[in-house]
Design a protein around this motif. Sequence first.
Motif, PDB file in Angstrom:
ATOM      1  N   SER A 194       1.370  -0.668  10.922  1.00 21.01           N
ATOM      2  CA  SER A 194       2.249   0.465  10.951  1.00 21.01           C
ATOM      3  C   SER A 194       2.927   0.821   9.563  1.00 21.01           C
ATOM      4  CB  SER A 194       3.453   0.118  11.915  1.00 21.01           C
ATOM      5  OG  SER A 194       4.270  -0.688  11.156  1.00 21.01           O
ATOM      6  N   SER A 195       3.239   1.868   9.332  1.00 23.74           N
ATOM      7  CA  SER A 195       4.005   2.211   8.037  1.00 23.74           C
ATOM      8  C   SER A 195       5.157   1.592   7.720  1.00 23.74           C
ATOM      9  CB  SER A 195       4.066   3.694   8.068  1.00 23.74           C
ATOM     10  OG  SER A 195       5.139   4.035   9.135  1.00 23.74           O
ATOM     11  N   GLY A 196       5.885   0.915   8.663  1.00 24.48           N
ATOM     12  CA  GLY A 196       6.945   0.156   8.396  1.00 24.48           C
ATOM     13  C   GLY A 196       6.822  -1.461   7.947  1.00 24.48           C
ATOM     14  N   LEU A 197       5.466  -1.710   7.847  1.00 26.13           N
ATOM     15  CA  LEU A 197       5.211  -3.170   7.732  1.00 26.13           C
ATOM     16  C   LEU A 197       5.573  -3.795   6.451  1.00 26.13           C
ATOM     17  CD1 LEU A 197       3.605  -5.785   8.307  1.00 26.13           C
ATOM     18  CD2 LEU A 197       1.411  -4.832   7.419  1.00 26.13           C
ATOM     19  N   ALA A 198       5.525  -3.250   5.472  1.00 28.31           N
ATOM     20  CA  ALA A 198       6.145  -3.654   4.159  1.00 28.31           C
ATOM     21  C   ALA A 198       7.508  -3.848   4.187  1.00 28.31           C
ATOM     22  CB  ALA A 198       5.699  -2.541   2.748  1.00 28.31           C
TER      23      ALA A 198
ATOM     24  N   TYR B 291      11.486 -10.257   6.429  1.00 35.48           N
ATOM     25  CA  TYR B 291      10.844 -11.616   7.071  1.00 35.48           C
ATOM     26  C   TYR B 291      11.273 -12.622   5.954  1.00 35.48           C
ATOM     27  CZ  TYR B 291       7.377 -15.269   8.020  1.00 35.48           C
ATOM     28  OH  TYR B 291       6.824 -16.466   7.856  1.00 35.48           O
ATOM     29  N   ILE B 292      10.894 -12.399   4.779  1.00 39.44           N
ATOM     30  CA  ILE B 292      10.875 -13.483   3.628  1.00 39.44           C
ATOM     31  C   ILE B 292      12.309 -13.425   3.075  1.00 39.44           C
ATOM     32  CG2 ILE B 292      10.625 -13.724   1.228  1.00 39.44           C
ATOM     33  CD1 ILE B 292       8.024 -13.915   2.976  1.00 39.44           C
TER      34      ILE B 292
ATOM     35  N   SER C 187       0.984  -1.154   0.081  1.00 38.07           N
ATOM     36  CA  SER C 187       0.074  -0.002   0.092  1.00 38.07           C
ATOM     37  C   SER C 187       0.989   1.214   0.002  1.00 38.07           C
ATOM     38  CB  SER C 187      -0.767  -0.062   1.078  1.00 38.07           C
ATOM     39  OG  SER C 187      -1.740  -1.156   1.274  1.00 38.07           O
ATOM     40  N   PHE C 188       0.382   2.259  -0.420  1.00 37.42           N
ATOM     41  CA  PHE C 188       1.033   3.535  -0.498  1.00 37.42           C
ATOM     42  C   PHE C 188       1.420   4.282   0.826  1.00 37.42           C
ATOM     43  CE2 PHE C 188      -0.622   3.635  -4.745  1.00 37.42           C
ATOM     44  CZ  PHE C 188       0.488   3.951  -5.743  1.00 37.42           C
TER      45      PHE C 188
ATOM     46  N   LEU D  68      -1.702  -7.314   0.337  1.00 38.89           N
ATOM     47  CA  LEU D  68      -1.691  -8.779  -0.262  1.00 38.89           C
ATOM     48  C   LEU D  68      -0.692  -9.223   0.401  1.00 38.89           C
ATOM     49  CD1 LEU D  68      -2.825 -10.037  -3.283  1.00 38.89           C
ATOM     50  CD2 LEU D  68      -0.947 -10.848  -2.442  1.00 38.89           C
ATOM     51  N   ILE D  69      -0.781 -10.486   0.940  1.00 40.53           N
ATOM     52  CA  ILE D  69       0.345 -11.160   1.515  1.00 40.53           C
ATOM     53  C   ILE D  69       0.377 -12.726   0.706  1.00 40.53           C
ATOM     54  CG2 ILE D  69       1.400 -12.392   3.323  1.00 40.53           C
ATOM     55  CD1 ILE D  69       0.964  -9.790   4.996  1.00 40.53           C
ATOM     56  N   GLY D  70       1.064 -13.390   0.238  1.00 36.95           N
ATOM     57  CA  GLY D  70       1.288 -14.581  -0.372  1.00 36.95           C
ATOM     58  C   GLY D  70       2.295 -15.379   0.331  1.00 36.95           C
ATOM     59  N   LEU D  71       1.868 -16.500   1.067  1.00 37.61           N
ATOM     60  CA  LEU D  71       2.559 -17.442   1.837  1.00 37.61           C
ATOM     61  C   LEU D  71       2.607 -18.848   1.396  1.00 37.61           C
ATOM     62  CD1 LEU D  71       1.985 -15.710   5.183  1.00 37.61           C
ATOM     63  CD2 LEU D  71       3.929 -15.518   3.954  1.00 37.61           C
TER      64      LEU D  71
END
Length: 247
Positions: free
Chosen positions: A162-166, A172-173, A135-136, A142-145
């Motif tokens: 939070s804004s740091g999620l991306a 994590y990946i 998201s901007f 969307l998350i694909g696992l």
Amino acid sequence: MYRWSRKQLSGSCSLTNRDHIKKNLSNTAILLFAQTAKADVLHKPLAHNRQIMKVLNDKVLKTVNGSGFDFYHFTEKEQRGVGFGTRFTNSIQDVFDKGYESVICLGNDTPLLTVQIVKNAATALNNGNAVKGKSFDGGLYLIGLHKNKFDPVAFRALSWQSSGLAIAFHDYIVSQNQELTVLEPLVDIDTEQDMADFLAGKDARSSIIKLLLIALSRKRNYLIIYTEKSRFISLKQPLNKGSPLAA
């Protein structure tokens, strides 16, 4: 392999006559992790207008249903645990426990999500990659696992909402030595300002804008009536032409 499909609002509920059986060779399911409009009213800044949330919920349900994949809608009734990260992690695990090898996770606040984007995510998963749609505002729509790469403890600890999620999800990946497919960024709607920006945006689709404007109409009409009434009362008062001169 036969799988149960089209489980709208089913979550972890038992199978009913409303469910259908089809021969689905896909090992991917969709998790729609979204509260009902009634519950969103209590938690989201934008959600004081329940009609808006209903429009967004209906839009994503239509998109998910059109994708052709099995899907599960986990509302507040099916979610388990305390805190967003715990409830989200548990819901993903619940879908994996149904026998799926990969899952596409979606929310209800991205009106420009399309069937094609969902299918692109499924293709990436089929090729062995994890997937993120950013998201901007720095979050994820969307998350694909993959089941065999899912680490519930590390996933639960990400900086959710939070804004740091991306960035945190990317790390994590990478830490798991997975390849990551990044989808096109999309606007999500959490606040009234997000809504205003979306309605004014060049990329907004006319169909969803029309539905959102209808949902907003009652509130807007109330504000217009209130404003006109206030102006009428103000004009009836004598104009202040300044303080009287000293005698």
